[in-house]
Design an enzyme around this catalytic site. Structure first.
Site, mmCIF file in Angstrom:
data_model
loop_
_atom_site.group_PDB
_atom_site.id
_atom_site.type_symbol
_atom_site.label_atom_id
_atom_site.label_comp_id
_atom_site.label_asym_id
_atom_site.label_seq_id
_atom_site.Cartn_x
_atom_site.Cartn_y
_atom_site.Cartn_z
ATOM 1 N N LYS A 134 -6.092 4.969 1.656
ATOM 2 C CA LYS A 134 -5.216 4.798 0.497
ATOM 3 C C LYS A 134 -5.206 6.073 -0.336
ATOM 4 O O LYS A 134 -6.283 6.592 -0.627
ATOM 5 C CB LYS A 134 -5.750 3.642 -0.344
ATOM 6 C CG LYS A 134 -4.990 3.411 -1.634
ATOM 7 C CD LYS A 134 -5.683 2.372 -2.439
ATOM 8 C CE LYS A 134 -4.990 2.304 -3.784
ATOM 9 N NZ LYS A 134 -5.727 1.553 -4.741
ATOM 10 N N LYS A 186 -10.555 5.950 -0.156
ATOM 11 C CA LYS A 186 -9.643 5.810 -1.295
ATOM 12 C C LYS A 186 -9.698 7.099 -2.099
ATOM 13 O O LYS A 186 -10.745 7.466 -2.647
ATOM 14 C CB LYS A 186 -10.039 4.622 -2.168
ATOM 15 C CG LYS A 186 -9.151 4.483 -3.398
ATOM 16 C CD LYS A 186 -9.394 3.202 -4.139
ATOM 17 C CE LYS A 186 -8.565 3.164 -5.417
ATOM 18 N NZ LYS A 186 -8.740 1.924 -6.159
HETATM 19 C C1 PBG Z 1 -8.062 -0.746 -8.498
HETATM 20 C C2 PBG Z 1 -6.889 -0.387 -7.693
HETATM 21 C C3 PBG Z 1 -5.926 0.617 -7.899
HETATM 22 C C4 PBG Z 1 -4.956 0.444 -6.915
HETATM 23 C C5 PBG Z 1 -5.370 -0.614 -6.115
HETATM 24 N N1 PBG Z 1 -6.575 -1.088 -6.602
HETATM 25 C C6 PBG Z 1 -5.773 1.625 -8.984
HETATM 26 C C7 PBG Z 1 -6.713 2.708 -9.167
HETATM 27 O O1 PBG Z 1 -7.631 2.959 -8.381
HETATM 28 O O2 PBG Z 1 -6.549 3.357 -10.207
HETATM 29 C C8 PBG Z 1 -3.701 1.258 -6.771
HETATM 30 C C9 PBG Z 1 -2.598 0.603 -6.033
HETATM 31 C C10 PBG Z 1 -1.273 1.248 -6.188
HETATM 32 O O3 PBG Z 1 -1.113 2.332 -6.771
HETATM 33 O O4 PBG Z 1 -0.321 0.628 -5.703
HETATM 34 N N2 PBG Z 1 -9.091 0.137 -8.541
#
Ligand code: PBG
Length: 324
Positions: free
Chosen positions: A248, A195
């Protein structure tokens, strides 16, 4: 054989030839639909930066999930926006927390769909960080305890799979042992393994009201410049017990999806995140892009890169298009 003997255009000359040689097919089976749940009743609150996406109260969510299932989409992932936030994100692991209530209500409604719950603290903490803040930094090991509690309470409410998105070290192993100790050995973990710290999460943070109140997430999410590190992260999560590994965002990280698919023996998920959705919506509202064709091209490319499943706000649109 080369030109003029070999002419690749021969097999592109009409739709039937093109169907025969098509290598990648996006299907409704590949899709996971993200949903935002908020307190209250009768709430269907549009997210301004994500046209077509709403924040739904539990009653509206139950109706929505029924529609999602009727479109043939196999899974949803739930994000909760709690009544109130605090330093320790207690709404994330409250027995009657917003996600826990939502899961129970969907299960009570009898809809046959996989409910995945996002495991993270950022929607629940007053400071908006993904864990406990100590001395201005997110403390890894104390956060693990809260993540484990969160995952367990979601599963006790009926979640079919949990998806830790916090990027703390060691969280997959901690969650696995918590679930196993309580008899939930059959509940899989979909880990947000690679991520990245991405600007493409902007619209999500509006939707989930989860932007960090100070600093940013660079001390726990990955640097977009790194690929080898993604491989190390995925390897760690698999060792710790991840059943599905996720990359992601998706679009700017197709090379990572591809490598993870080739190098590891686990199903790969890719998250087509909020910013990837919103930029297509915005450009097509302006008439600069054809929304449906762009959507299909991008999602097909994510699958071609190696994703076995895609989390996408376009899931319903794709299901409708393919079903039509
Ligand atoms: C929670 C989370 C996030 C997303 C999914 N889970 C946001 C972040 O890390 O700030 C982002 C999903 C998206 O942008 O569609 N941590």
């Amino acid at each position: 054989m080369e030109y003029p003997e070999y002419r690749p255009r021969r097999l592109r000359q009409n739709p039937n030839f093109r169907r025969l040689i098509r290598e990648t097919r996006l299907t409704v089976d590949d899709l996971i639909y993200p949903l935002f749940v908020v307190p209250g009743t009768g709430v269907k609150d549009p997210v301004p930066s994500m046209p077509g996406v709403y924040r739904l109260s539990v009653d509206k969510l139950v109706e929505e999930v029924r529609e999602v299932a009727s479109l043939g989409i196999p899974a949803i992932i739930l994000f909760g926006i709690p009544e109130s936030k605090d330093e320790v994100g207690s709404g994330a692991y409250a027995e009657d927390g917003i996600v826990q209530r939502a899961v129970r209500a969907i299960k009570d409604g009898g809809t046959d769909i996989i409910i995945i719950t996002d495991v993270c603290m950022c929607e629940y903490t007053s400071h908006g960080h993904c864990g406990l803040v100590k001395n201005g930094d997110v403390d890894n090991d104390s956060t693990l305890e809260l993540l484990a509690r969160t995952a367990l309470s979601q599963v006790q409410a009926g979640a079919d799979m949990v998806a830790p998105s916090d990027m703390m070290d060691g969280r997959v192993a901690r969650i696995r042992s918590e679930l196993d100790e309580h008899g939930y050995t059959h509940v899989p973990i979909m880990a947000y393994s690679a991520k990245y710290c991405s600007s493409f999460y902007g619209p999500f943070r509006d939707a989930a009201d989860s932007a960090p109140q100070f600093g940013d997430r660079q001390a726990y999410q990955m640097d977009p410049a790194n690929a080898e590190e993604a491989i190390r992260e995925v390897a760690l999560d698999i060792m710790e017990g991840a059943d599905i590994v996720m990359v992601k965002p998706a679009l700017a990280f197709l090379d990572i999806i591809h490598r993870v698919k080739l190098e590891f023996d686990r199903p790969v998920a890719a998250y087509n995140v909020s910013g990837e959705y919103s930029m297509i919506k915005a450009a097509s509202e302006k008439g600069w892009l054809d929304e449906k064709r762009t959507m299909m091209e991008i999602l097909t490319a994510i699958k071609r890169a190696g994703a076995d499943m895609i989390l996408t706000y376009f899931a319903k649109d794709v299901a409708k298009l393919l079903g039509a």
